[in-house]
Design a protein around this motif. Structure first.
Motif, PDB file in Angstrom:
ATOM      1  N   ALA A  22       1.107  -1.636  -0.303  1.00 14.38           N
ATOM      2  CA  ALA A  22       0.237   0.209   0.032  1.00 14.38           C
ATOM      3  C   ALA A  22       0.940   1.575  -0.418  1.00 14.38           C
ATOM      4  N   VAL A  23       0.505   2.356  -0.227  1.00 15.55           N
ATOM      5  CA  VAL A  23       0.493   3.246  -0.293  1.00 15.55           C
ATOM      6  C   VAL A  23       0.068   4.366   0.145  1.00 15.55           C
ATOM      7  N   TRP A  24       1.052   4.759   1.766  1.00 18.11           N
ATOM      8  CA  TRP A  24      -0.107   6.522   2.629  1.00 18.11           C
ATOM      9  C   TRP A  24       0.229   7.294   2.190  1.00 18.11           C
ATOM     10  N   VAL A  25      -0.994   7.931   2.360  1.00 11.14           N
ATOM     11  CA  VAL A  25      -0.735   9.445   1.331  1.00 11.14           C
ATOM     12  C   VAL A  25      -2.396   9.743   2.214  1.00 11.14           C
ATOM     13  N   GLY A  26      -1.318  11.057   3.423  1.00  8.69           N
ATOM     14  CA  GLY A  26      -2.116  11.656   3.797  1.00  8.69           C
ATOM     15  C   GLY A  26      -2.772  11.211   5.427  1.00  8.69           C
ATOM     16  N   GLY A  27      -2.240  10.227   5.823  1.00  8.32           N
ATOM     17  CA  GLY A  27      -2.748   9.619   6.585  1.00  8.32           C
ATOM     18  C   GLY A  27      -3.486   8.162   6.019  1.00  8.32           C
ATOM     19  N   ARG A  28      -3.789   8.048   4.992  1.00  7.85           N
ATOM     20  CA  ARG A  28      -4.046   7.238   4.334  1.00  7.85           C
ATOM     21  C   ARG A  28      -4.260   5.898   3.586  1.00  7.85           C
ATOM     22  N   LYS A  29      -4.277   4.722   3.946  1.00 10.03           N
ATOM     23  CA  LYS A  29      -3.831   3.766   2.963  1.00 10.03           C
ATOM     24  C   LYS A  29      -4.250   3.094   1.936  1.00 10.03           C
TER      25      LYS A  29
END
Length: 57
Positions: A22-29
């Motif tokens: 996964a990629v974490w973006v702004g605290g979202r997975k």
């Protein structure tokens, strides 16, 4: 979830290394759509095999 598995099951599969990373973006997975499509096309291999096959391509 559109993949035919629950979000909870997908989370367990991710924790066990059976999904693309996964990629974490702004605290979202989040998962890259292209990674998920390639992963399914390859027959849903575990993360290590998936990454090796992507690197070899």
């Amino acid at each position: 979830m559109a993949a035919g598995v629950s979000a909870k099951l997908f989370d367990r599969m991710d924790a066990a290394g059976k999904t693309p990373a996964a990629v974490w973006v702004g605290g979202r997975k989040l998962y890259r759509t292209a990674d998920l499509a390639a992963w399914v096309a390859m027959g849903c291999p575990d993360r290590r095999e998936f990454e090796a096959r992507v690197a070899a391509a």
